[in-house]
Design an enzyme around this catalytic site. Structure first.
Site, PDB file in Angstrom:
ATOM      1  N   ASP A   1       0.825  -1.204   0.000  1.00 26.41           N
ATOM      2  CA  ASP A   1       0.000   0.000   0.000  1.00 26.41           C
ATOM      3  C   ASP A   1       0.865   1.261   0.000  1.00 26.41           C
ATOM      4  O   ASP A   1       2.007   1.239   0.442  1.00 26.41           O
ATOM      5  CB  ASP A   1      -0.921  -0.020   1.233  1.00 26.41           C
ATOM      6  CG  ASP A   1      -2.084   0.945   1.087  1.00 26.41           C
ATOM      7  OD1 ASP A   1      -2.405   1.330  -0.058  1.00 26.41           O
ATOM      8  OD2 ASP A   1      -2.669   1.313   2.120  1.00 26.41           O
ATOM      9  N   GLY A   2       0.261   2.350  -0.500  1.00 20.52           N
ATOM     10  CA  GLY A   2       0.896   3.667  -0.384  1.00 20.52           C
ATOM     11  C   GLY A   2       1.550   4.180  -1.651  1.00 20.52           C
ATOM     12  O   GLY A   2       2.242   5.208  -1.616  1.00 20.52           O
TER      13      GLY A   2
ATOM     14  N   HIS B   1       2.691   3.775  -8.815  1.00 20.40           N
ATOM     15  CA  HIS B   1       2.492   2.356  -9.134  1.00 20.40           C
ATOM     16  C   HIS B   1       3.703   1.794  -9.885  1.00 20.40           C
ATOM     17  O   HIS B   1       4.111   0.655  -9.657  1.00 20.40           O
ATOM     18  CB  HIS B   1       1.211   2.172  -9.948  1.00 20.40           C
ATOM     19  CG  HIS B   1      -0.033   2.516  -9.187  1.00 20.40           C
ATOM     20  ND1 HIS B   1      -0.310   1.974  -7.951  1.00 20.40           N
ATOM     21  CD2 HIS B   1      -1.064   3.357  -9.465  1.00 20.40           C
ATOM     22  CE1 HIS B   1      -1.470   2.462  -7.509  1.00 20.40           C
ATOM     23  NE2 HIS B   1      -1.942   3.306  -8.408  1.00 20.40           N
TER      24      HIS B   1
ATOM     25  N   ASN C   1     -10.699  -2.834  -6.095  1.00 24.25           N
ATOM     26  CA  ASN C   1      -9.918  -1.794  -6.772  1.00 24.25           C
ATOM     27  C   ASN C   1     -10.455  -1.408  -8.155  1.00 24.25           C
ATOM     28  O   ASN C   1     -10.000  -0.421  -8.740  1.00 24.25           O
ATOM     29  CB  ASN C   1      -8.446  -2.219  -6.913  1.00 24.25           C
ATOM     30  CG  ASN C   1      -7.659  -2.141  -5.614  1.00 24.25           C
ATOM     31  OD1 ASN C   1      -6.700  -2.881  -5.405  1.00 24.25           O
ATOM     32  ND2 ASN C   1      -8.032  -1.222  -4.727  1.00 24.25           N
TER      33      ASN C   1
ATOM     34  N   ARG D   1     -11.542   2.282  -9.167  1.00 29.20           N
ATOM     35  CA  ARG D   1     -10.599   3.389  -9.370  1.00 29.20           C
ATOM     36  C   ARG D   1     -10.729   3.935 -10.792  1.00 29.20           C
ATOM     37  O   ARG D   1     -11.249   3.255 -11.674  1.00 29.20           O
ATOM     38  CB  ARG D   1      -9.173   2.912  -9.110  1.00 29.20           C
ATOM     39  CG  ARG D   1      -8.971   2.540  -7.655  1.00 29.20           C
ATOM     40  CD  ARG D   1      -7.508   2.345  -7.350  1.00 29.20           C
ATOM     41  NE  ARG D   1      -7.327   1.966  -5.960  1.00 29.20           N
ATOM     42  CZ  ARG D   1      -6.189   2.114  -5.295  1.00 29.20           C
ATOM     43  NH1 ARG D   1      -5.132   2.619  -5.896  1.00 29.20           N
ATOM     44  NH2 ARG D   1      -6.098   1.745  -4.033  1.00 29.20           N
TER      45      ARG D   1
HETATM   46  C1  IPE Z   1      -5.197  -2.954  -0.616  1.00 28.48           C
HETATM   47  O1  IPE Z   1      -4.910  -1.616  -0.761  1.00 28.48           O
HETATM   48  C2  IPE Z   1      -5.206  -3.626  -1.962  1.00 28.48           C
HETATM   49  C3  IPE Z   1      -3.902  -3.770  -2.608  1.00 28.48           C
HETATM   50  C4  IPE Z   1      -2.751  -3.479  -2.080  1.00 28.48           C
HETATM   51  C5  IPE Z   1      -3.948  -4.313  -3.954  1.00 28.48           C
HETATM   52  P1  IPE Z   1      -6.056  -0.495  -0.881  1.00 28.48           P
HETATM   53  O2  IPE Z   1      -5.380   0.824  -0.906  1.00 28.48           O
HETATM   54  O3  IPE Z   1      -6.955  -0.809  -2.019  1.00 28.48           O
HETATM   55  O4  IPE Z   1      -6.833  -0.752   0.492  1.00 28.48           O
HETATM   56  P2  IPE Z   1      -7.882   0.098   1.299  1.00 28.48           P
HETATM   57  O5  IPE Z   1      -9.131   0.082   0.508  1.00 28.48           O
HETATM   58  O6  IPE Z   1      -7.333   1.467   1.451  1.00 28.48           O
HETATM   59  O7  IPE Z   1      -7.989  -0.608   2.606  1.00 28.48           O
HETATM   60  C1  IPE Z   2      -1.416   0.324  -3.450  1.00 29.27           C
HETATM   61  O1  IPE Z   2      -1.226   1.691  -3.441  1.00 29.27           O
HETATM   62  C2  IPE Z   2      -1.586  -0.218  -4.845  1.00 29.27           C
HETATM   63  C3  IPE Z   2      -2.923  -0.739  -5.155  1.00 29.27           C
HETATM   64  C4  IPE Z   2      -3.948  -0.715  -4.349  1.00 29.27           C
HETATM   65  C5  IPE Z   2      -3.106  -1.314  -6.485  1.00 29.27           C
HETATM   66  P1  IPE Z   2      -2.454   2.693  -3.450  1.00 29.27           P
HETATM   67  O2  IPE Z   2      -2.786   3.029  -4.857  1.00 29.27           O
HETATM   68  O3  IPE Z   2      -3.565   2.177  -2.637  1.00 29.27           O
HETATM   69  O4  IPE Z   2      -1.808   3.977  -2.769  1.00 29.27           O
HETATM   70  P2  IPE Z   2      -2.468   4.932  -1.692  1.00 29.27           P
HETATM   71  O5  IPE Z   2      -2.987   4.069  -0.591  1.00 29.27           O
HETATM   72  O6  IPE Z   2      -3.564   5.669  -2.403  1.00 29.27           O
HETATM   73  O7  IPE Z   2      -1.352   5.827  -1.268  1.00 29.27           O
HETATM   74 MG    MG Z   3      -4.133   2.334  -0.676  1.00 25.39          MG
END
Ligand code: IPE
Ligand code: IPE
Ligand code: MG
Length: 232
Positions: A20-21, A37, A68, A71
């Site tokens: 995440d992040g 990403h 996801n 998005r």
């Molecule tokens: C979890 O991350 C899914 C992946 C890492 C693919 P998200 O960023 O989608 O999770 P939530 O919805 O904030 O908990």
């Molecule tokens: C995790 O990073 C990747 C996926 C969920 C595919 P995020 O896209 O959720 O990044 P943040 O949480 O918005 O920073």
């Molecule tokens: Mg996230």
């Protein structure tokens, strides 16, 4: 797809990562989320090498969740392209004796949303790495635990099996996956977000503020150190 054929590796812990992040990492740098990403995919490739070299037996990563898909289309497209890139890193995977595996909503079942190109990339990567004998890299794509467990219960019922821990475990997407020993989530969120709920019942959990694109060998070692602590 997961349960086909080859013997699993027998040694090494099961590490699972909620990566995440990426978006926040990019935002802090004034970059589009897609750049986060891209950096995240590179961090994953590095983590695969590092984990394999440290004797991790199973590495299961959350690449894309059933949640996801909501998005923005351009971000989803970018993440899908990065999965093709990941599944195309065959030389690197073979150099590290890593086998590719996948869990998620089966392509031929209602609800599956994995595009053809990704299906093909997954199948190809599995085939191109099936002779390796080291770490099993399982990418969870179009994955959610509730969908997995609900499907397992439905299949057990359809097969007229009693509902028990053993029968449900046998109907999960990949019944070879051993229990998760260590579950890591990056970027400061202390949530499990529908990832490997069944498999993580006795996992140690490591939450770190580090963003996924910054997750390096040192971070991995800090996480793995949890496994060396004796039980409380
Ligand atoms: C979890 O991350 C899914 C992946 C890492 C693919 P998200 O960023 O989608 O999770 P939530 O919805 O904030 O908990
Ligand atoms: C995790 O990073 C990747 C996926 C969920 C595919 P995020 O896209 O959720 O990044 P943040 O949480 O918005 O920073
Ligand atoms: Mg996230």
């Amino acid at each position: 797809m997961g349960s086909s054929g080859v013997a699993p590796p027998t040694v090494g812990p099961h590490l699972a990562c909620i990566m995440d992040g990426n978006g926040r990492w990019a935002k802090r740098r004034g970059l589009p989320r897609t750049a986060g990403h891209t950096a995240g995919e590179e961090a994953l490739a590095m983590t695969v090498r590092n984990a394999a070299q440290r004797g991790v037996g199973w590495l299961t990563v959350f690449g894309f969740s059933t949640e996801n898909w909501v998005r923005p289309a351009s971000e989803v497209r970018h993440i899908l392209d990065l999965h093709r890139k990941l599944f195309g890193r065959i030389k690197d995977l073979n150099d590290n004796n890593v086998r590719v595996n996948w869990i998620g909503r089966p392509f031929d079942e209602p609800g599956s949303r994995t595009p053809n190109a990704i299906q093909k990339a997954i199948a190809q990567a599995i085939d191109d790495t099936k002779h390796n004998t080291g770490m099993m890299l399982t990418v969870a794509f179009d994955y959610g635990s509730r969908a997995e467990i609900t499907r397992a219960a439905r299949r057990a019922a359809e097969h007229n099996e009693p509902i028990s821990v053993a029968t449900l475990a046998a109907e999960l997407y990949d019944s070879r996956l051993p229990p998760v020993d260590l579950l890591v989530r990056t970027s400061g969120e202390s949530r499990i977000s529908n990832f490997l709920l069944w498999q993580s019942t006795s996992a140690r959990v490591y939450f770190t503020d580090c963003s996924w694109p910054d997750f390096d060998a040192q971070q991995l070692d800090q996480a793995l150190a949890l496994l060396r602590r004796s039980p409380a």
